[in-house]
Design an enzyme around this catalytic site. Structure first.
Site, mmCIF file in Angstrom:
data_model
loop_
_atom_site.group_PDB
_atom_site.id
_atom_site.type_symbol
_atom_site.label_atom_id
_atom_site.label_comp_id
_atom_site.label_asym_id
_atom_site.label_seq_id
_atom_site.Cartn_x
_atom_site.Cartn_y
_atom_site.Cartn_z
ATOM 1 N N THR A 1 0.857 -1.187 0.000
ATOM 2 C CA THR A 1 0.000 0.000 0.000
ATOM 3 C C THR A 1 0.889 1.231 0.000
ATOM 4 O OG1 THR A 1 -1.902 -1.027 1.089
ATOM 5 C CG2 THR A 1 -1.679 1.342 1.330
ATOM 6 N N PHE B 1 1.461 4.910 0.936
ATOM 7 C CA PHE B 1 1.022 5.938 1.869
ATOM 8 C C PHE B 1 1.645 7.273 1.501
ATOM 9 C CE2 PHE B 1 0.203 2.120 4.257
ATOM 10 C CZ PHE B 1 -0.875 2.418 5.074
#
Length: 278
Positions: free
Chosen positions: A170, A172
């Site tokens: 992911t 960020f």
């Protein structure tokens, strides 16, 4: 001590990312993404750590908040996502009937869920699911969450790394109110910006010509409707390069001729993981 706000509860992947980014900061959970952005808008020395997209399931859906608050992006951080099945102490996989987690986590572990014939239940976040089953103390309930969630809520990891695909990441974004950017040097940079085009035929096609002519690579270009509108769109864009690079400057000047609204969100070093083959 500086502050970092994240959305969710302690043990969330955003909490894990915040610890990797700055373990010495005061890390504070927020109920919503909007609350994170609002806090950072009001506090000069605070930052937010926000999930922007996942390598497998795509965008997280916070673009409208980026457009609304226009905070500065300081850096990007790619967090490895390793999903675990968490349950009560002593529980076995054969005991589990119901599994709770965020919709994306359930989707990313769909093969495991189907194989073990588990009933899935969507909840607001992964760590919140872990907290809930820890309070319920039911042997047939489990959560899909991080190993940090297991530590935080006193749960047992029944099965590690249950995600469909390994190398799940992911992305960020670390954001805040203060405007800062690194000096231009011999490093890999990303310039992130948003723009809204003037209403005219072939506007997008014409506006992107400058990037091709100047040899600037766009790594992200996504359109989003403005609030309460289906015919007015803004675009979020990332490009390879520093805004002080002459090629980038020329490209953005060309783009500006076609824009009704243009805003630089940040210039930051590219995360080295971009160059790694996972």
């Amino acid at each position: 001590m500086s502050k970092i706000y994240f959305q969710g509860t302690y043990g969330a992947y955003s909490h894990l990312a915040s610890l990797e980014i700055d373990a010495k900061a005061e890390i504070i959970p927020c109920k919503t993404f909007d609350e994170c952005f609002l806090n950072a808008s009001n506090e000069k020395n605070s930052r937010i750590v926000i999930p922007e997209s996942n390598r497998i399931t795509g965008n997280i859906g916070i673009e409208y908040l980026i457009f609304k608050y226009r905070l500065n992006i300081y850096s990007e951080h790619f967090q490895k996502i390793e999903h675990n099945l968490l349950g009560q102490k002593g529980a076995k996989l054969t005991d589990i009937k119901n599994v709770f987690s965020h919709a994306q986590a359930l989707s990313q572990c769909s093969n495991f869920i189907k194989k073990n014939n588990l009933n899935e239940h969507v909840r607001a976040d992964t760590a919140g699911s872990a907290e809930m089953i820890a309070k319920n103390k039911k042997r047939d309930e489990a959560a899909i969450a991080s190993s940090l969630s297991a530590e935080t809520y006193g749960l047992e990891i029944i099965k590690k790394n249950i995600e469909n695909e390994k190398g799940n990441l992911t992305r960020f974004l670390v954001m805040g109110k203060e405007l800062t950017q690194p000096e231009f040097s011999n490093k890999k940079y990303i310039t992130s910006f948003l723009f809204k085009l003037k209403s005219k035929p072939a506007a997008l096609y014409q506006s992107l010509g400058g990037f091709a002519i100047n040899g600037v690579n766009l790594t992200k270009l996504q359109s989003y409707p403005e609030k309460n509108s289906f015919d007015s769109f803004f675009f979020l864009c990332d490009l390879d390069g520093h805004i002080e690079d002459k090629k980038v400057q020329k490209s953005l000047e060309e783009l500006g001729l076609h824009c009704q609204d243009f805003h630089v969100l940040g210039v930051f070093e590219a995360d080295p993981i971009r160059d790694k083959k996972l």
